[in-house]
Design a protein around this motif. Structure first.
Motif, mmCIF file in Angstrom:
data_model
loop_
_atom_site.group_PDB
_atom_site.id
_atom_site.type_symbol
_atom_site.label_atom_id
_atom_site.label_comp_id
_atom_site.label_asym_id
_atom_site.label_seq_id
_atom_site.Cartn_x
_atom_site.Cartn_y
_atom_site.Cartn_z
ATOM 1 N N GLY A 368 0.785 -1.230 0.000
ATOM 2 C CA GLY A 368 0.000 0.000 0.000
ATOM 3 C C GLY A 368 0.810 1.270 0.000
ATOM 4 N N HIS A 369 2.168 1.161 -0.058
ATOM 5 C CA HIS A 369 3.022 2.347 -0.057
ATOM 6 C C HIS A 369 3.603 2.597 -1.452
ATOM 7 N N LYS A 370 4.429 3.637 -1.559
ATOM 8 C CA LYS A 370 4.967 4.066 -2.862
ATOM 9 C C LYS A 370 6.477 3.884 -2.909
ATOM 10 N N MET A 371 6.980 3.509 -4.094
ATOM 11 C CA MET A 371 8.424 3.370 -4.277
ATOM 12 C C MET A 371 8.840 3.946 -5.622
ATOM 13 N N LEU A 372 9.964 4.643 -5.621
ATOM 14 C CA LEU A 372 10.555 5.201 -6.832
ATOM 15 C C LEU A 372 11.897 4.538 -7.086
ATOM 16 N N LEU A 373 12.107 4.098 -8.325
ATOM 17 C CA LEU A 373 13.410 3.602 -8.768
ATOM 18 C C LEU A 373 13.974 4.633 -9.726
ATOM 19 N N ALA A 374 15.114 5.240 -9.371
ATOM 20 C CA ALA A 374 15.716 6.290 -10.189
ATOM 21 C C ALA A 374 17.061 5.827 -10.710
ATOM 22 N N LEU A 506 -7.035 1.462 -4.466
ATOM 23 C CA LEU A 506 -6.813 0.061 -4.828
ATOM 24 C C LEU A 506 -6.184 -0.744 -3.698
ATOM 25 N N ASP A 507 -5.803 -0.079 -2.598
ATOM 26 C CA ASP A 507 -5.143 -0.745 -1.469
ATOM 27 C C ASP A 507 -3.946 -1.561 -1.957
ATOM 28 N N CYS A 508 -3.096 -0.917 -2.726
ATOM 29 C CA CYS A 508 -1.930 -1.601 -3.288
ATOM 30 C C CYS A 508 -0.740 -0.653 -3.296
ATOM 31 N N ALA A 509 0.434 -1.210 -3.513
ATOM 32 C CA ALA A 509 1.639 -0.388 -3.653
ATOM 33 C C ALA A 509 1.696 0.179 -5.068
ATOM 34 N N VAL A 510 2.266 1.372 -5.185
ATOM 35 C CA VAL A 510 2.514 1.975 -6.498
ATOM 36 C C VAL A 510 4.025 2.154 -6.639
#
Length: 746
Positions: A368-374, A506-510
């Protein structure tokens, strides 16, 4: 018959929320076609169209009506309902529930809606018992104008398009002069402003003018705006205006179908006036007041109180009602409609804290949290995200390091054509050596060429994915859906808020990826390397950053040795000589080669040379990377070193531990040209090494072009061309690039 009557009532109620003055000609025609298809008479269309006094022509509706002959795909009443919804209608009031209707809980208000017009109680206008025309106009002038401000008004009219319209009028006197004359006119208002036709009434400009005219250019203070709605009964109009707490300097009954609210907007200039009127009209629209859009300009005329209009009186109902000023009203409205949760006391949950979300990527990201790959171009970010999709779907570690909870994942492909995307997934599965046992856990949404900005994509994504049960949604890459300037913190904050919306709905990770800014990144903190506003690094719950490492000659030699050892062991094993070498022998190319010469024939030895050369060439194409994490929910992990061996990333075995990412030599010094720029010979060598590295990296895609190298290096194509020509070691044919043969003259 009852059903038809209900449909007619609902259609008329919907039309009440649509101002014909705000529609295009095509939309106006569509309303007529929908009414005819629904079986209503032309008089309904005629009466509704007459509300647009500026464009209505008697008889035009009847002529147009006769041209509607129907079609195989007719316009129906649904089009009218849809138009009404877009103008603030909330649906028919008093609608009885049917068996097929869906029950909903919670608030059904749209964003920014404070008043539900279906539930506004109507009442009669509170008209004054005593009629004093002079006092009416005097109080109006005192409420709106300063003593020395010129007032424009119109008491005469002329005939045009079968109706009476105002003339240019007068503007030669100030509010103070008019009030003084009213005080001495003996109750005859005509002595002050002139006699007017009692069947037509009179008009007044609610903003002060310069004394030379009453156009927009003559306005001296952008103080007020006109709110007028003529599509509902007068009592409901007044009730909504009051419930909205509009900061009204005056409220005037027009003597016709509307109440005129003179709203304080207090704009410093015309540009700000337009913005505030747009905001005001949007707020009224959302709350059931369908306004005449022609009333926006600051020189618009309103009805002058104290004047007869037919059998009715143009009446000043109230002055200075609602909020005291524009700023107070706007702050109040936004506070009342922001839909934000209430505050809560920490003491309420101290002894019974809610459980934390389970980890999706152990030690990195919760569900349910967010992650960025840079990372920069050619880092294999897309491949890394595909590897992550597979790791979540199969419940296996990601990048050989991070354990993943098993679940269903949606991969939104914004960049590759469909065939290339599908092939990549299969290639990665194959390279990872994983059996595809849970392919049903991976959904792919191919949007190349069909992507829309994130604020438009988010609701579509939520609608499509609402019942799929995704554990994670992965967007690759986000530059395809960015809205606004990526260097603007304000605009990027709004952009990133769309990811929160998806997470909650959506109760999911983005999870998403973004590119580095230009230049070498080794001298920056990992969270400062992503291109654009710092919002990108600070918004996600986990940010993983990839930076390139440059292997030393000693590391490359070790890689060559390992590649040769793999080839030699494979050949010896195939020929049945696995017992001819021991563990120490398996680590040395020279020792394995000596053993091979003892046990293998000439044909095998010749094949070995070719295979070793090919294996070492593949080794040269590998690139080295370091992943660092900035985490909100977990302690920072030690940097992870990887080799990108197309098409997958493989964990390093310790070769890269002591390497540091390249820094920008321009930023190393502090004073003086030599400190800032360093030795010229070293700069030249650095530039040559940069070209060589970029060329080798782009070789992974096959043919090398000016554009692929420009993307990798973060430079313009013309800059890359100049540097290649200055280097002298490359040939350029159009956009294609290659290395010159040794000794070539060019």
């Amino acid at each position: 018959m009852v059903t038809q009557m209900n449909d007619e009532i609902e259609l008329k109620e919907a039309l009440d929320f649509i101002s014909p003055a705000s529609l295009t000609y095509e939309e106006w025609t569509m309303v007529g076609m929908g009414l005819k298809e629904a079986g209503l008479p032309v008089t309904v269309w005629e009466a509704w169209s007459a509300r647009d006094g500026g464009r209505y022509h008697k008889g035009e509706c009847a002529r147009k009506w006769e041209s509607f002959h129907g079609s195989t795909k007719p316009v129906t009443e649904s089009s009218i309902f849809q138009l009404a919804y877009s103008h603030g209608w909330s649906g028919p009031a008093g609608h009885a529930l049917d068996w097929g209707d869906e029950l909903t809980t919670g608030s059904s208000r749209t964003e920014g809606q404070l008043v539900d017009p279906r539930w506004v109680e109507s009442h009669d206008l509170a008209l004054p018992e005593q009629w004093d025309p002079v006092d009416q106009l005097r109080r109006y002038l005192q409420a709106l104008f300063e003593q020395d401000e010129h007032v424009a008004y119109v008491t005469e009219s002329f005939m045009a398009d079968d109706r009476r319209r105002p003339t240019r009028g007068c503007w030669d006197r100030t509010a103070g002069q008019l009030i003084a004359e009213l005080d001495t006119c003996g109750g005859d208002i005509g002595k002050v402003v002139g006699d007017c036709d009692p069947e037509v009434g009179a008009w007044i400009c609610f903003n002060p003018v310069d004394g030379t005219g009453r156009k927009d250019a003559n306005i001296t203070a952008y103080r007020y705006a006109l709110v007028e709605c003529d599509n509902m009964d007068l009592g409901r109009q007044q009730a909504i205006i009051k419930q909205l707490e509009l900061p009204c300097a005056a409220l005037v009954y027009s003597g016709g179908k509307s109440v005129h609210a003179i709203v304080k907007v207090d704009a410093p200039d015309y540009t700000e006036y337009r913005k505030r009127v747009d905001y005001l009209y949007a707020a009224c629209q959302k709350n059931g007041l369908t306004l005449d859009q022609q009333n926006r300009n600051p020189s618009r005329l309103s009805r002058m109180p104290g004047i007869l209009r037919g059998s009715q009186r143009q009446t000043l109902l109230e002055t200075n009602i609602g909020k005291s000023c524009w700023d107070e009203w706007r702050d109040w409205l936004e506070a009342e409609t922001d839909e934000l949760p209430e505050t809560e006391s920490l003491a309420d949950d101290w002894d019974d804290l809610p459980p934390l979300a389970d980890a999706l990527i152990t030690g990195v990201l919760r569900k349910g949290h967010k992650m960025l790959l840079a990372g920069p171009s050619k880092a294999g970010k897309s491949f890394a995200l595909i590897e992550l999709c597979i790791a979540i779907a199969e419940g296996t570690p990601w990048l050989g390091r991070f354990s993943c909870a098993q679940g269903k994942v949606l991969y939104i492909n914004l960049e590759l054509d469909r065939a290339s995307c599908l092939h990549r997934f299969k290639d990665v599965y194959t390279a990872l050596g994983l059996p595809p046992q849970n392919l049903r856990n991976i959904d792919i949404w191919n949007l190349r060429g069909a992507s829309v900005p994130m604020d438009k994509l988010a609701p579509k994504l939520i609608r499509r994915a609402g019942k799929k049960g995704y554990t994670a949604v992965i967007l690759d890459p986000i530059y395809k859906v960015i809205t606004g300037d990526e260097n603007s913190a304000d605009q990027m904050a709004k952009f990133c808020n769309q990811f929160d919306l998806v997470c909650r709905a959506l109760d999911c990770a983005v999870i998403y990826c973004h590119h580095h800014s230009k230049g070498a990144q080794g001298g920056k903190r990992s969270m400062d390397r992503a291109s654009g506003s710092g919002v990108f690094a600070r918004d996600p719950d986990a940010m993983l950053d990839m930076t390139e490492l440059t292997p030393t000659a000693a590391i490359l030699e070790q890689l060559h040795n390992k590649a040769a050892c793999r080839v030699l062991k494979d050949m010896l094993d195939k020929r049945g000589h696995a017992d001819a070498y021991g563990p120490d022998d398996a680590l040395s190319k020279s020792r394995l080669l000596a053993i091979a010469k003892e046990h293998l024939g000439m044909a095998d030895l010749r094949a070995i040379d070719a295979r070793i050369a090919a294996a070492q060439k593949l080794t040269d194409s590998m690139t080295a990377w370091r992943i660092e994490g900035t985490l909100r929910e977990f302690a920072r992990f030690d940097p992870v070193n990887l080799w990108f061996d197309y098409p997958v990333h493989k964990p390093d075995t310790g070769l890269l531990e002591d390497l540091q990412p390249d820094s920008d030599y321009k930023s190393l010094g502090t004073r003086g040209a030599s400190k800032r720029w360093g030795n010229k010979d070293k700069v030249s060598k650095d530039k040559k090494a940069e070209l060589d590295t970029a060329f080798e990296a782009c070789m992974m895609d096959g043919k090398v072009t000016v554009y692929s190298m420009a993307e990798y290096m973060g430079l313009k194509p013309d800059t890359v061309r100049r540097r290649l020509k200055a280097d002298g070691g490359f040939w350029i044919d159009g956009a294609d690039i290659g290395r010159k043969e040794p000794g070539s003259a060019g």
